[in-house]
Design a protein around this motif. Sequence first.
Motif: not given
Length: 81
Positions: A14-16, A23-26, A31-34
Amino acid sequence: MANQAHDIEGVARSQGGSGQPARPATFVAQVMAELRKVVQPTRRELITYTIVVLVFVAAVMAFIFGMDQLFQWLMGLVFGR
């Protein structure tokens, strides 16, 4: 989506400064990517880090105990205990 930033896994961030929460899905995708980037320490590293932490905590405890004893002694001098 032309000007959105992506992380290493290609998940859109998301843009800072937009003021809008992600969005919750994003958020879950980020989180999964991290979590995929996390490297588990080896057994030797884990033991080493644990020993370092325990030694540091013991040193801080000894310092605080020493300061407490010093202040107790000083208060005894000041107030005649």
